[in-house]
Design a protein around this motif. Structure first.
Motif, PDB file in Angstrom:
ATOM      1  N   ALA A  70       2.360  -1.627 -14.286  1.00 55.01           N
ATOM      2  CA  ALA A  70       2.062  -2.539 -14.814  1.00 55.01           C
ATOM      3  C   ALA A  70       1.098  -3.508 -15.828  1.00 55.01           C
ATOM      4  O   ALA A  70       1.911  -4.016 -17.052  1.00 55.01           O
ATOM      5  N   GLN A  71       0.045  -3.584 -15.220  1.00 56.37           N
ATOM      6  CA  GLN A  71      -0.844  -3.825 -15.801  1.00 56.37           C
ATOM      7  C   GLN A  71      -0.709  -3.150 -17.545  1.00 56.37           C
ATOM      8  O   GLN A  71      -1.834  -4.136 -17.960  1.00 56.37           O
ATOM      9  N   ARG A  72      -1.352  -1.651 -17.183  1.00 53.45           N
ATOM     10  CA  ARG A  72      -1.372  -1.300 -17.730  1.00 53.45           C
ATOM     11  C   ARG A  72      -0.417  -1.494 -19.415  1.00 53.45           C
ATOM     12  O   ARG A  72      -1.389  -1.219 -20.510  1.00 53.45           O
ATOM     13  N   VAL A  73       0.345  -1.610 -19.097  1.00 54.54           N
ATOM     14  CA  VAL A  73       1.507  -1.717 -20.303  1.00 54.54           C
ATOM     15  C   VAL A  73       1.916  -3.157 -20.304  1.00 54.54           C
ATOM     16  O   VAL A  73       1.537  -3.508 -21.852  1.00 54.54           O
ATOM     17  N   SER A  74       0.980  -3.704 -19.693  1.00 51.77           N
ATOM     18  CA  SER A  74       0.844  -5.508 -20.492  1.00 51.77           C
ATOM     19  C   SER A  74      -0.008  -5.420 -21.517  1.00 51.77           C
ATOM     20  O   SER A  74      -0.306  -6.136 -22.745  1.00 51.77           O
ATOM     21  N   ASN A  75      -1.538  -4.763 -20.706  1.00 53.55           N
ATOM     22  CA  ASN A  75      -2.660  -4.752 -21.923  1.00 53.55           C
ATOM     23  C   ASN A  75      -2.573  -3.846 -23.024  1.00 53.55           C
ATOM     24  O   ASN A  75      -2.513  -4.783 -24.209  1.00 53.55           O
ATOM     25  N   HIS A  76      -1.371  -3.644 -23.012  1.00 61.59           N
ATOM     26  CA  HIS A  76      -1.290  -1.896 -24.031  1.00 61.59           C
ATOM     27  C   HIS A  76      -0.325  -3.079 -24.778  1.00 61.59           C
ATOM     28  O   HIS A  76      -0.427  -2.966 -26.437  1.00 61.59           O
TER      29      HIS A  76
END
Length: 129
Positions: free
Chosen positions: A120-126
């Motif tokens: 979720a953090q990776r997608v949010s950063n993306h």
């Protein structure tokens, strides 16, 4: 010819009355204080019985047998229904096994939560790029 067991042909337990009381209490994982409380006597009284410094009165022997799950005959003479330690041990083994499985499931669930949080953090950063 049919053979039936009776007091004279069973294998007696040659421990003392105090030793049998102590072993039956241990099989239930009771402290002397817990046993004393259930019987309405002092811990010192139970300690005196277990060390063979004194013996319980007849009415207490019956109560002891009931609380400890043994026959009065076994307590007094070492013949009859004795503590069922194997049953307790097998039940304890089942509980410990189930707890172990539950701990492993809990750990796996924690790893899945950590992985989802990272994703979720990776997608949010993306998305914010």
């Amino acid at each position: 010819m049919q053979f039936t067991a009776n007091i004279t042909n069973e294998n007696p337990d040659y421990d003392t009355l105090g030793g049998r009381i102590s072993r039956a209490r241990d099989a239930l994982d009771f402290s002397t204080a817990q046993l004393a409380r259930r019987l309405g006597v002092k811990s010192d009284t139970v300690n005196a019985w277990e060390s063979d410094r004194s013996e319980p009165r007849a009415n207490r022997v019956t109560m002891l047998a009931g609380v400890l799950g043994v026959s009065p005959t076994w307590l007094l003479n070492g013949v009859g229904e004795s503590p069922s330690t194997p049953t307790i041990n097998s039940e304890l083994h089942v509980i410990i096994t189930q707890l172990s499985k539950l701990k492993r499931s809990h750990a796996a669930m924690g790893q899945m939560i950590d992985a989802l949080e990272s994703e979720a953090q990776r997608v949010s950063n993306h998305l914010s790029d």
